[in-house]
Scaffold this motif. Structure first.
Motif, PDB file in Angstrom:
ATOM      1  N   THR A  62       0.793  -1.342   0.048  1.00 55.02           N
ATOM      2  CA  THR A  62      -0.022  -0.010   0.085  1.00 55.02           C
ATOM      3  C   THR A  62       0.764   1.230   0.037  1.00 55.02           C
ATOM      4  O   THR A  62       2.374   1.343   0.640  1.00 55.02           O
ATOM      5  N   LEU A  63       0.399   2.192  -0.660  1.00 57.62           N
ATOM      6  CA  LEU A  63       1.016   3.667  -0.719  1.00 57.62           C
ATOM      7  C   LEU A  63       1.027   4.155   0.626  1.00 57.62           C
ATOM      8  O   LEU A  63      -0.241   4.179   1.384  1.00 57.62           O
ATOM      9  N   ASN A  64       1.853   5.017   1.095  1.00 60.98           N
ATOM     10  CA  ASN A  64       1.750   5.847   2.396  1.00 60.98           C
ATOM     11  C   ASN A  64       0.770   6.954   2.059  1.00 60.98           C
ATOM     12  O   ASN A  64       1.069   7.790   1.337  1.00 60.98           O
ATOM     13  N   PRO A  65      -0.348   7.170   2.918  1.00 67.16           N
ATOM     14  CA  PRO A  65      -1.181   8.186   2.432  1.00 67.16           C
ATOM     15  C   PRO A  65      -0.704   9.624   3.019  1.00 67.16           C
ATOM     16  O   PRO A  65      -1.008  10.565   2.563  1.00 67.16           O
ATOM     17  N   THR A  66       0.120   9.518   4.244  1.00 63.39           N
ATOM     18  CA  THR A  66       0.726  10.765   4.837  1.00 63.39           C
ATOM     19  C   THR A  66       1.891  11.074   3.995  1.00 63.39           C
ATOM     20  O   THR A  66       2.865  10.285   3.937  1.00 63.39           O
TER      21      THR A  66
END
Length: 67
Positions: A62-66
């Motif tokens: 998953t991509l880092n959302p922050t």
């Protein structure tokens, strides 16, 4: 397991990079070993990119959302 595959592919790219440098210095660019090393490095990089994109598509990574 997926992260191990990614790290191994990254290490293989770095090893290929330095082997190409070694062949360039040792042979002076007179043989095809530098070209072969470049081909291996490009192939490994494409394979690494494909593994990462497939893992993102499947949801394993998953991509880092922050920021």
């Amino acid at each position: 397991m997926l992260k191990v595959v990614i790290v191994v592919l990254l290490l293989a790219v770095v090893v290929s990079l330095f082997s190409g440098l070694f062949f360039l210095i040792k042979d002076g660019g007179k043989t095809n070993r530098v070209l072969n090393s470049l081909a291996v490095r490009v192939t490994l990089s494409i394979l690494l990119l494909a593994v990462i994109l497939i893992a993102l598509w499947q949801g394993s990574l998953t991509l880092n959302p922050t920021p």
